[in-house]
Design a protein around this motif. Structure first.
Motif, PDB file in Angstrom:
ATOM      1  N   GLN A  18     109.045 -39.271  -3.641  1.00 41.48           N
ATOM      2  CA  GLN A  18     108.986 -40.655  -3.187  1.00 41.48           C
ATOM      3  C   GLN A  18     110.359 -41.180  -2.781  1.00 41.48           C
ATOM      4  N   ARG A  19     111.403 -40.576  -3.320  1.00 39.17           N
ATOM      5  CA  ARG A  19     112.768 -41.011  -2.999  1.00 39.17           C
ATOM      6  C   ARG A  19     113.355 -40.261  -1.807  1.00 39.17           C
ATOM      7  N   GLY A  20     112.508 -39.497  -1.124  1.00 42.78           N
ATOM      8  CA  GLY A  20     112.957 -38.857   0.101  1.00 42.78           C
ATOM      9  C   GLY A  20     113.307 -37.391   0.004  1.00 42.78           C
ATOM     10  N   TYR A  21     113.097 -36.769  -1.154  1.00 42.89           N
ATOM     11  CA  TYR A  21     113.361 -35.340  -1.301  1.00 42.89           C
ATOM     12  C   TYR A  21     112.129 -34.547  -0.874  1.00 42.89           C
ATOM     13  N   THR A  22     112.366 -33.353  -0.377  1.00 41.64           N
ATOM     14  CA  THR A  22     111.273 -32.447  -0.030  1.00 41.64           C
ATOM     15  C   THR A  22     110.950 -31.593  -1.241  1.00 41.64           C
ATOM     16  N   VAL A  23     109.680 -31.547  -1.609  1.00 43.56           N
ATOM     17  CA  VAL A  23     109.248 -30.762  -2.767  1.00 43.56           C
ATOM     18  C   VAL A  23     108.283 -29.691  -2.285  1.00 43.56           C
ATOM     19  N   GLU A  24     108.603 -28.431  -2.583  1.00 42.55           N
ATOM     20  CA  GLU A  24     107.771 -27.300  -2.165  1.00 42.55           C
ATOM     21  C   GLU A  24     107.330 -26.504  -3.389  1.00 42.55           C
ATOM     22  N   ALA A  25     106.054 -26.165  -3.426  1.00 45.56           N
ATOM     23  CA  ALA A  25     105.515 -25.363  -4.519  1.00 45.56           C
ATOM     24  C   ALA A  25     105.943 -23.907  -4.368  1.00 45.56           C
TER      25      ALA A  25
END
Length: 356
Positions: free
Chosen positions: A335-342
């Motif tokens: 939500q703060r703009g970071y990309t999260v990848e599994a």
């Protein structure tokens, strides 16, 4: 003040992560329910894995070319499993810092010897006020269920009958997990600490300190008041009675690296009910416990963002609920703009391990 912490943390901090984002309590789908019972007790059909297992992959949090690799943990894990931790060790070797799960220290203000002086009070605070036994404080139906499960896992232990329901239920659950090859150790912590030390990577833990003004008065207040812990007691017995298979499936999924199953599995969550028993009590409200979840969350997010801004690569360990949950830490970073990848989302190969 370790003695006070030992008494209160099992009630307040089943884990720092569970305070901030406990998974919702849901029943297993009908097709996963196991009907076989003996004397009303469900049999476990799930065989807990053993031997060398890969464990789950790592989540990738990134922005502006900087990356944090995140390891998700679950509890309990297979007791006889040997974890192949090579990828984790390599990522740690290439990291600038390792973030361990957050923790809370509870201390008595100005009481260096408080643990020694408070020990008798702490021991009595484990028991029901007024010396009642479980048969006196539990509704008949709940006590009947307790008696049946106790006979299976605790035998003739009489001391536990004096305990508060929340603590008696935890003793029961611990014995049930042990009986079904589900361990309560922390192999992830051991591997991470060893790998960081070998690669000379600094280890950082988000630590909050809750200072109790008058520890003796706090323990006396706790010992003299009943807790609204019946819901916690019931949910913990639900875990023992119905969800050992699900806990085993989840432990197996972690060991085998089955992320899809980890995300899909639901189980009876007793963490929120048990923490609420203390957080919403008069003691919890007056001593500052109720604010802990928000404080822990905010402090860890600040440390994570600092690590991401400072190091090209960093490494973090969190509970799986924090990693995959919609209210978890990684969702907040996203939500703060970071990309999260599994795991498996086109991650580059891990760097070679530091030869040191």
């Amino acid at each position: 003040m370790s003695a006070l912490r030992r008494l209160l943390l099992p009630l307040v901090l089943l884990s720092a992560a569970s305070l901030a984002a406990a998974a919702p309590a849901e029943a297993l789908p009908a097709e996963e329910q196991l009907p076989e019972e003996i004397d009303g007790l469900r049999l476990m059909d799930v065989v807990v894995v053993s031997g060398v297992q890969p464990g789950p992959g790592l989540w990738k949090v990134s922005r502006d070319g900087r990356v944090m690799w995140v390891m998700g943990t679950v509890w309990p894990l297979p007791k006889r499993m040997e974890w192949n931790s090579l990828e984790v060790e390599r990522r740690i070797a290439g990291a600038g810092v390792v973030l361990l799960p957050p923790t809370v220290d509870i201390k008595a203000k100005g009481a260096a010897l408080g643990g020694l002086f408070l020990l008798p009070s702490l021991m009595s605070a484990r028991n029901n006020p007024g010396k009642e036994k479980l048969v006196d404080v539990l509704p008949p139906a709940d006590y009947a269920r307790w008696t049946r499960l106790k006979a299976t896992y605790l035998g003739r232990d009489r001391g536990v009958e004096k305990r508060r329901p929340i603590l008696a239920a935890m003793d029961l659950r611990d014995k049930a997990l042990d009986a079904h090859d589900l361990g309560q150790g922390n192999p992830v912590r051991e591997v991470v600490n060893r790998a960081a030390k070998r690669a000379d990577v600094p280890v950082q833990r988000t630590r909050l300190t809750l200072e109790v003004e008058d520890a003796k008065a706090a323990v006396k207040e706790f010992a003299g008041r009943p807790l609204d812990d019946l819901e916690c007691f019931r949910r913990t017995l639900d875990q023992v009675e119905n969800d050992l298979d699900t806990l085993a499936l989840r432990a197996n999924a972690w060991a085998l690296g089955d992320i899809a199953q980890l995300q899909a599995l639901t189980y009876t969550d007793n963490a929120k009910a048990c923490t609420d028993a203390l957080l919403q009590s008069g003691l919890g409200q007056s001593r500052g416990f109720a604010e802990l979840p928000a404080r822990v969350q905010a402090a860890w997010l600040a440390d994570a963002e600092k690590a991401l801004a400072t190091h090209a690569e960093s490494f973090a360990v969190l509970s799986m609920a924090q990693v995959v949950g919609p209210e978890g830490y990684l969702a907040l970073l996203q939500q703060r703009g970071y990309t999260v990848e599994a795991p498996g989302a086109d991650a580059p190969p891990a760097p070679a391990a530091n030869p040191r």
